[in-house]
Design a protein around this motif. Structure first.
Motif, PDB file in Angstrom:
ATOM      1  N   TYR A  53     -12.307   7.045  -9.702  1.00  0.00           N
ATOM      2  CA  TYR A  53     -12.818   7.513  -8.415  1.00  0.00           C
ATOM      3  C   TYR A  53     -11.730   8.210  -7.616  1.00  0.00           C
ATOM      4  N   LEU A  54     -10.556   7.607  -7.570  1.00  0.00           N
ATOM      5  CA  LEU A  54      -9.460   8.191  -6.802  1.00  0.00           C
ATOM      6  C   LEU A  54      -8.969   9.502  -7.419  1.00  0.00           C
ATOM      7  N   VAL A  55      -9.036   9.585  -8.741  1.00  0.00           N
ATOM      8  CA  VAL A  55      -8.610  10.803  -9.425  1.00  0.00           C
ATOM      9  C   VAL A  55      -9.668  11.895  -9.322  1.00  0.00           C
ATOM     10  N   LYS A  56     -10.914  11.542  -9.663  1.00  0.00           N
ATOM     11  CA  LYS A  56     -11.989  12.533  -9.759  1.00  0.00           C
ATOM     12  C   LYS A  56     -12.519  12.982  -8.401  1.00  0.00           C
ATOM     13  N   TYR A  57     -12.718  12.030  -7.487  1.00  0.00           N
ATOM     14  CA  TYR A  57     -13.372  12.357  -6.225  1.00  0.00           C
ATOM     15  C   TYR A  57     -12.407  12.543  -5.055  1.00  0.00           C
ATOM     16  N   LYS A  58     -11.230  11.962  -5.148  1.00  0.00           N
ATOM     17  CA  LYS A  58     -10.243  12.135  -4.085  1.00  0.00           C
ATOM     18  C   LYS A  58      -9.157  13.137  -4.467  1.00  0.00           C
ATOM     19  N   GLY A  59      -9.176  13.573  -5.724  1.00  0.00           N
ATOM     20  CA  GLY A  59      -8.261  14.613  -6.158  1.00  0.00           C
ATOM     21  C   GLY A  59      -6.806  14.212  -6.263  1.00  0.00           C
ATOM     22  N   LEU A  60      -6.553  12.915  -6.467  1.00  0.00           N
ATOM     23  CA  LEU A  60      -5.176  12.446  -6.578  1.00  0.00           C
ATOM     24  C   LEU A  60      -4.713  12.484  -8.032  1.00  0.00           C
ATOM     25  N   PRO A  61      -3.461  12.813  -8.289  1.00  0.00           N
ATOM     26  CA  PRO A  61      -2.939  12.833  -9.664  1.00  0.00           C
ATOM     27  C   PRO A  61      -3.019  11.434 -10.286  1.00  0.00           C
ATOM     28  N   ALA A  62      -3.367  11.382 -11.567  1.00  0.00           N
ATOM     29  CA  ALA A  62      -3.567  10.104 -12.246  1.00  0.00           C
ATOM     30  C   ALA A  62      -2.322   9.229 -12.208  1.00  0.00           C
ATOM     31  N   ASP A  63      -1.139   9.837 -12.429  1.00  0.00           N
ATOM     32  CA  ASP A  63       0.086   9.028 -12.433  1.00  0.00           C
ATOM     33  C   ASP A  63       0.386   8.463 -11.053  1.00  0.00           C
ATOM     34  N   ARG A  64       0.074   9.239 -10.024  1.00  0.00           N
ATOM     35  CA  ARG A  64       0.287   8.764  -8.658  1.00  0.00           C
ATOM     36  C   ARG A  64      -0.678   7.621  -8.332  1.00  0.00           C
ATOM     37  N   VAL A  65      -1.924   7.742  -8.786  1.00  0.00           N
ATOM     38  CA  VAL A  65      -2.923   6.703  -8.539  1.00  0.00           C
ATOM     39  C   VAL A  65      -2.497   5.391  -9.170  1.00  0.00           C
ATOM     40  N   ASN A  66      -2.063   5.463 -10.414  1.00  0.00           N
ATOM     41  CA  ASN A  66      -1.635   4.260 -11.121  1.00  0.00           C
ATOM     42  C   ASN A  66      -0.483   3.581 -10.398  1.00  0.00           C
ATOM     43  N   GLN A  67       0.486   4.378  -9.983  1.00  0.00           N
ATOM     44  CA  GLN A  67       1.647   3.844  -9.266  1.00  0.00           C
ATOM     45  C   GLN A  67       1.222   3.256  -7.921  1.00  0.00           C
ATOM     46  N   MET A  68       0.323   3.964  -7.223  1.00  0.00           N
ATOM     47  CA  MET A  68      -0.134   3.522  -5.909  1.00  0.00           C
ATOM     48  C   MET A  68      -0.859   2.186  -5.998  1.00  0.00           C
ATOM     49  N   LEU A  69      -1.728   2.038  -7.001  1.00  0.00           N
ATOM     50  CA  LEU A  69      -2.480   0.794  -7.145  1.00  0.00           C
ATOM     51  C   LEU A  69      -1.567  -0.381  -7.485  1.00  0.00           C
ATOM     52  N   GLN A  70      -0.544  -0.115  -8.280  1.00  0.00           N
ATOM     53  CA  GLN A  70       0.426  -1.171  -8.597  1.00  0.00           C
ATOM     54  C   GLN A  70       1.163  -1.618  -7.340  1.00  0.00           C
ATOM     55  N   GLN A  71       1.540  -0.658  -6.497  1.00  0.00           N
ATOM     56  CA  GLN A  71       2.254  -0.980  -5.272  1.00  0.00           C
ATOM     57  C   GLN A  71       1.366  -1.770  -4.309  1.00  0.00           C
ATOM     58  N   VAL A  72       0.087  -1.363  -4.215  1.00  0.00           N
ATOM     59  CA  VAL A  72      -0.847  -2.072  -3.330  1.00  0.00           C
ATOM     60  C   VAL A  72      -1.063  -3.498  -3.831  1.00  0.00           C
ATOM     61  N   ALA A  73      -1.194  -3.649  -5.148  1.00  0.00           N
ATOM     62  CA  ALA A  73      -1.381  -4.981  -5.725  1.00  0.00           C
ATOM     63  C   ALA A  73      -0.187  -5.874  -5.430  1.00  0.00           C
ATOM     64  N   GLN A  74       1.015  -5.307  -5.449  1.00  0.00           N
ATOM     65  CA  GLN A  74       2.222  -6.069  -5.131  1.00  0.00           C
ATOM     66  C   GLN A  74       2.231  -6.473  -3.659  1.00  0.00           C
ATOM     67  N   SER A  75       1.802  -5.552  -2.782  1.00  0.00           N
ATOM     68  CA  SER A  75       1.721  -5.863  -1.352  1.00  0.00           C
ATOM     69  C   SER A  75       0.710  -6.980  -1.116  1.00  0.00           C
ATOM     70  N   ALA A  76      -0.394  -6.921  -1.850  1.00  0.00           N
ATOM     71  CA  ALA A  76      -1.416  -7.957  -1.727  1.00  0.00           C
ATOM     72  C   ALA A  76      -0.863  -9.307  -2.174  1.00  0.00           C
ATOM     73  N   LYS A  77      -0.131  -9.303  -3.283  1.00  0.00           N
ATOM     74  CA  LYS A  77       0.443 -10.544  -3.797  1.00  0.00           C
ATOM     75  C   LYS A  77       1.403 -11.153  -2.792  1.00  0.00           C
ATOM     76  N   ALA A  78       2.182 -10.305  -2.118  1.00  0.00           N
ATOM     77  CA  ALA A  78       3.123 -10.788  -1.109  1.00  0.00           C
ATOM     78  C   ALA A  78       2.395 -11.443   0.063  1.00  0.00           C
ATOM     79  N   ALA A  79       1.138 -11.008   0.286  1.00  0.00           N
ATOM     80  CA  ALA A  79       0.330 -11.577   1.369  1.00  0.00           C
ATOM     81  C   ALA A  79      -0.496 -12.769   0.897  1.00  0.00           C
ATOM     82  N   GLY A  80      -0.309 -13.148  -0.388  1.00  0.00           N
ATOM     83  CA  GLY A  80      -1.043 -14.289  -0.932  1.00  0.00           C
ATOM     84  C   GLY A  80      -2.405 -13.945  -1.479  1.00  0.00           C
TER      85      GLY A  80
END
Length: 240
Positions: A63-90
């Motif tokens: 969805y982020l790649v196809k409909y939001k026009g974000l590069p696939a490698d950037r999306v993958n990196q972004m989701l990993q970073q968000v998941a880490q932020s979520a983990k830090a928040a429990g």
């Protein structure tokens, strides 16, 4: 006696990962705030993408790649970073499970829950359902079950998802956000005077609460009765 509370309004979308993280950080911040009992929190509806269907057609990364026009490698990196932020928040995010669907039905449920004093419970359950469990938050059967889990009845949820009453309430929040110039969420408004944008650290929320509340309290001083004592009876049966 003055029973007024300072208002905190939070514009949020269930489909926003930083809204869930922001909720946790705000909760951590208010735990350290001495006057938390004098704060009233109201959740407000916001939609990041009202064009999405009620059934999943692509996974979240696509969805982020196809409909939001974000590069696939950037999306993958972004989701990993968000998941880490979520983990830090429990929190435990599973982006691979997410059902990328329209969030408006979920907002209808939230609007119903707010009328029962269950707005926060609805937000919490829906966030977990979406980001951790991969549930379809547009599906009416799923929403009925989630609503029942937090104390709503099946009839109440059915009414919320079929009548225009709660849709109108959600749209009122969305329109109000537009009028206030809110373009992204989470967005926290304190006493209609201060705002915090995004999933800021807990200490930012504590500091902003302290600042806003000190000014609010100056305009809304605590009052207490001046009591002249005399013979009386108490609820525990003592009279004298």
């Amino acid at each position: 006696m003055n029973t007024a509370k300072m208002q905190v309004e939070i514009w949020s979308d269930i489909a926003c990962p930083f809204c869930y993280i922001g909720k946790r950080n705000f909760e951590s911040g208010i735990e350290k705030f001495a006057d938390a009992a004098n704060i009233n929190v109201t959740w407000k509806s916001f939609q990041l993408d009202p064009t999405l269907p009620e059934k999943t057609t692509v996974d979240h990364e696509q969805y982020l790649v196809k409909y939001k026009g974000l590069p696939a490698d950037r999306v993958n990196q972004m989701l990993q970073q968000v998941a880490q932020s979520a983990k830090a928040a429990g929190l435990d995010f599973h982006f691979e499970k997410i059902a990328t669907v329209n969030s408006f039905n979920a907002h209808r449920l939230i609007q119903l829950a707010k009328t029962k004093g269950l707005g926060d419970a609805a937000e919490e359950r829906l966030f977990k359902a979406y980001f951790t469990e991969g549930k379809n938050i547009a599906d009416r059967i799923t929403l009925t079950e989630l609503g029942k889990e937090i104390g709503l009845t099946e009839n109440e949820v059915t009414d919320a998802l079929t009548s225009e009453t709660y849709a109108a309430k959600a749209n009122e929040d969305i329109d109000e956000a537009r009028q206030l110039g809110i373009r992204g969420v989470p967005f926290f408004v304190l006493d209609r005077k201060y705002a915090v944008s995004g999933a800021q650290p807990a200490e930012v929320f504590t500091q902003t609460l302290e600042k806003a509340f000190s000014e609010w309290r100056a305009k809304n001083p605590e009052t207490a009765f001046e009591v002249t004592e005399g013979p009386s009876c108490t609820a525990d049966g003592n009279c004298g």
